[in-house]
Design an enzyme around this catalytic site. Structure first.
Site, PDB file in Angstrom:
ATOM      1  N   ARG A   7     -51.837 -35.893  43.975  1.00  0.00           N
ATOM      2  CA  ARG A   7     -52.979 -36.100  43.095  1.00  0.00           C
ATOM      3  C   ARG A   7     -52.599 -37.067  41.970  1.00  0.00           C
ATOM      4  O   ARG A   7     -51.434 -37.345  41.742  1.00  0.00           O
ATOM      5  CB  ARG A   7     -53.444 -34.764  42.497  1.00  0.00           C
ATOM      6  CG  ARG A   7     -54.123 -33.845  43.478  1.00  0.00           C
ATOM      7  CD  ARG A   7     -54.419 -32.480  42.884  1.00  0.00           C
ATOM      8  NE  ARG A   7     -53.203 -31.685  42.686  1.00  0.00           N
ATOM      9  CZ  ARG A   7     -53.192 -30.460  42.162  1.00  0.00           C
ATOM     10  NH1 ARG A   7     -54.334 -29.907  41.757  1.00  0.00           N
ATOM     11  NH2 ARG A   7     -52.059 -29.791  42.037  1.00  0.00           N
ATOM     12  N   LYS A  10     -50.083 -32.079  37.139  1.00  0.00           N
ATOM     13  CA  LYS A  10     -49.193 -30.925  37.030  1.00  0.00           C
ATOM     14  C   LYS A  10     -48.269 -31.047  35.823  1.00  0.00           C
ATOM     15  O   LYS A  10     -48.081 -32.116  35.252  1.00  0.00           O
ATOM     16  CB  LYS A  10     -48.360 -30.777  38.305  1.00  0.00           C
ATOM     17  CG  LYS A  10     -49.187 -30.353  39.517  1.00  0.00           C
ATOM     18  CD  LYS A  10     -49.873 -29.014  39.294  1.00  0.00           C
ATOM     19  CE  LYS A  10     -48.911 -27.855  39.262  1.00  0.00           C
ATOM     20  NZ  LYS A  10     -49.596 -26.552  39.039  1.00  0.00           N
ATOM     21  N   TYR A  12     -52.318 -29.622  33.553  1.00  0.00           N
ATOM     22  CA  TYR A  12     -52.034 -28.213  33.819  1.00  0.00           C
ATOM     23  C   TYR A  12     -50.626 -27.912  33.315  1.00  0.00           C
ATOM     24  O   TYR A  12     -49.685 -28.675  33.560  1.00  0.00           O
ATOM     25  CB  TYR A  12     -52.115 -27.909  35.313  1.00  0.00           C
ATOM     26  CG  TYR A  12     -53.508 -27.934  35.881  1.00  0.00           C
ATOM     27  CD1 TYR A  12     -54.460 -27.004  35.470  1.00  0.00           C
ATOM     28  CD2 TYR A  12     -53.875 -28.895  36.820  1.00  0.00           C
ATOM     29  CE1 TYR A  12     -55.750 -27.033  35.987  1.00  0.00           C
ATOM     30  CE2 TYR A  12     -55.163 -28.928  37.341  1.00  0.00           C
ATOM     31  CZ  TYR A  12     -56.090 -27.998  36.916  1.00  0.00           C
ATOM     32  OH  TYR A  12     -57.366 -28.025  37.426  1.00  0.00           O
ATOM     33  N   HIS A  34     -49.511 -24.077  32.625  1.00  0.00           N
ATOM     34  CA  HIS A  34     -49.128 -22.739  33.109  1.00  0.00           C
ATOM     35  C   HIS A  34     -47.855 -22.249  32.420  1.00  0.00           C
ATOM     36  O   HIS A  34     -46.892 -21.824  33.058  1.00  0.00           O
ATOM     37  CB  HIS A  34     -48.947 -22.759  34.629  1.00  0.00           C
ATOM     38  CG  HIS A  34     -50.176 -23.152  35.389  1.00  0.00           C
ATOM     39  ND1 HIS A  34     -51.294 -22.349  35.445  1.00  0.00           N
ATOM     40  CD2 HIS A  34     -50.476 -24.276  36.101  1.00  0.00           C
ATOM     41  CE1 HIS A  34     -52.227 -22.949  36.170  1.00  0.00           C
ATOM     42  NE2 HIS A  34     -51.761 -24.115  36.573  1.00  0.00           N
ATOM     43  N   GLU A  65     -55.886 -25.481  32.099  1.00  0.00           N
ATOM     44  CA  GLU A  65     -56.276 -24.153  32.583  1.00  0.00           C
ATOM     45  C   GLU A  65     -56.811 -23.227  31.505  1.00  0.00           C
ATOM     46  O   GLU A  65     -57.357 -22.168  31.828  1.00  0.00           O
ATOM     47  CB  GLU A  65     -55.116 -23.480  33.322  1.00  0.00           C
ATOM     48  CG  GLU A  65     -53.964 -23.038  32.440  1.00  0.00           C
ATOM     49  CD  GLU A  65     -52.912 -24.105  32.235  1.00  0.00           C
ATOM     50  OE1 GLU A  65     -51.841 -23.780  31.706  1.00  0.00           O
ATOM     51  OE2 GLU A  65     -53.158 -25.271  32.607  1.00  0.00           O
ATOM     52  N   ASP A  70     -49.059 -19.916  40.248  1.00  0.00           N
ATOM     53  CA  ASP A  70     -48.939 -20.806  39.086  1.00  0.00           C
ATOM     54  C   ASP A  70     -48.727 -20.014  37.800  1.00  0.00           C
ATOM     55  O   ASP A  70     -48.122 -20.512  36.851  1.00  0.00           O
ATOM     56  CB  ASP A  70     -50.199 -21.674  38.927  1.00  0.00           C
ATOM     57  CG  ASP A  70     -50.135 -22.930  39.781  1.00  0.00           C
ATOM     58  OD1 ASP A  70     -49.023 -23.399  40.055  1.00  0.00           O
ATOM     59  OD2 ASP A  70     -51.201 -23.435  40.175  1.00  0.00           O
TER      60      ASP A  70
END
Length: 359
Positions: free
Chosen positions: A15, A73, A92, A94, A116, A268
């Site tokens: 991505r 990510k 993201y 996490h 998120e 995740d």
């Protein structure tokens, strides 16, 4: 403002943080966008596609030297040296499951905004939703494949064949990802059970599927009973920003049928089973007792074209706001964007992340 879009470095992560249309909108607002060479190729976008919309092609260092870095990510260890005090990172994160990254962000003083935990006026998580939808749908496809003999499974088809009992699929957690998993499993003809702590959620499944999906309150005893007969379990428990609760124990897993599969979408955030450990697309599975565990931490990366477009549709308005107003002003003006702020001024500022990390 200078906005940087790096190449993703996580295993098999294809991505990219922005599509060419997004570049065009930012350039129209007077901003400079720097794309790392080749960053979009895994999602079907060439450097020339970005250049034609006004972007500059640069190196990894060029991208990370920008004011705002937008990626998909979380940074991996090799990217930690690029973190710095005057950088805004939007991706993201996490962090509840990433103590080392958290420490790197805190030490560097980077302003880190997590996709998120950004909220909306509806009370949902708009930047997490599209990836949860994709992960939910992929989870059943993946589980169905792992149940076949060539994949090392017991040689079972998910369902839909006359005269043969359907596979039992149990979805633990009926949120966005769980709902998508249910939809695919029902469509393939499986016998589906949903467990959730919210009776309103269970009632919605009853209404949608007119009683064809079994709905059961999520309790330890009920989880134990359902897993004993489940051939495929989808773990999709979510507590925004926090570590996922370990609702499936080792004992539950050991009681499952030989060759059963568990796909833990919640990995995740640390995973929702006691045996869950992060895996990658290159090495996606491991065995625990009679069960094959699939715990890939970037599941939507398996469908990068779809996932990139879906994510970019949601993130771009926030990126434009950050670029136009500057991070400090944008966070003051938009309470939903501010909900995404995880690290600022050398400290963790998101309460759920702080609790998860014991800070």
């Amino acid at each position: 403002m200078r906005i940087g879009i790096p190449t993703e470095l996580k295993d098999n992560e294809r991505r990219v943080g922005m599509i060419p249309d997004g570049v065009a909108q930012l350039v129209k607002h007077g901003h400079e966008v720097v794309i790392q060479s080749g960053a979009g190729e895994g999602s079907g976008y060439l450097d020339v596609d970005y250049v034609s919309r006004g972007a500059t092609i640069g190196t990894q260092k060029d991208v990370w030297d920008c004011d705002l870095v937008v990626k998909v990510k979380e940074p991996i260890e090799s990217e930690y040296p690029f973190l710095r005090e005057d950088l805004v990172l939007f991706c993201y994160l996490h962090l509840a499951a990433e103590p080392e990254l958290t420490r790197a962000l805190v030490d560097a003083g980077t302003t880190a905004i997590a996709f998120e935990t950004v909220t909306s006026a509806r009370g949902d998580l708009p930047l997490l939703t599209p990836m949860s939808e994709i992960a939910g749908r992929l989870s059943v496809q993946t589980g169905a494949q792992l149940l076949t003999a060539p994949a090392g499974g017991p040689g079972m088809l998910l369902g839909g064949i006359a005269g043969v009992a359907p596979v039992n699929v149990t979805v633990v957690g009926g949120g966005v990802a769980g709902a998508q998993a249910v939809d695919v499993a029902v469509g393939l003809g499986a016998q589906v059970t949903v467990l959730d702590i919210n009776t309103a959620t269970l009632r919605a499944f009853n209404q949608r599927y007119e009683g064809k999906v079994r709905t059961i309150a999520s309790t330890p005893d009920n989880i134990a009973e359902e897993l004993r007969r489940s051939h495929l379990v989808i773990g999709s428990v979510l507590v925004p920003g926090a570590k996922a609760p370990k609702v499936v124990t080792e004992e539950h897993l050991r009681s499952m049928p030989e060759g059963a599969v568990v796909v833990d979408i919640a990995i995740d955030q640390g995973g929702c089973t006691a045996a869950s450990q992060p895996t990658s697309h290159s090495n996606p599975i491991f065995s625990f007792g009679p069960v094959t565990m699939y715990c890939v931490t970037n599941m939507p990366g398996a469908a990068p074209k779809t996932a990139t477009i879906a994510l970019a549709n949601e993130t771009l308005p926030f990126v434009v706001q950050l670029a136009n107003q500057g991070a400090e002003q944008a966070l003051q003006n938009n309470i939903h964007l501010k909900a995404g702020l995880n690290v600022a001024q050398h400290e963790v500022v998101h309460e759920a992340v702080k609790d998860a990390l014991g800070l």
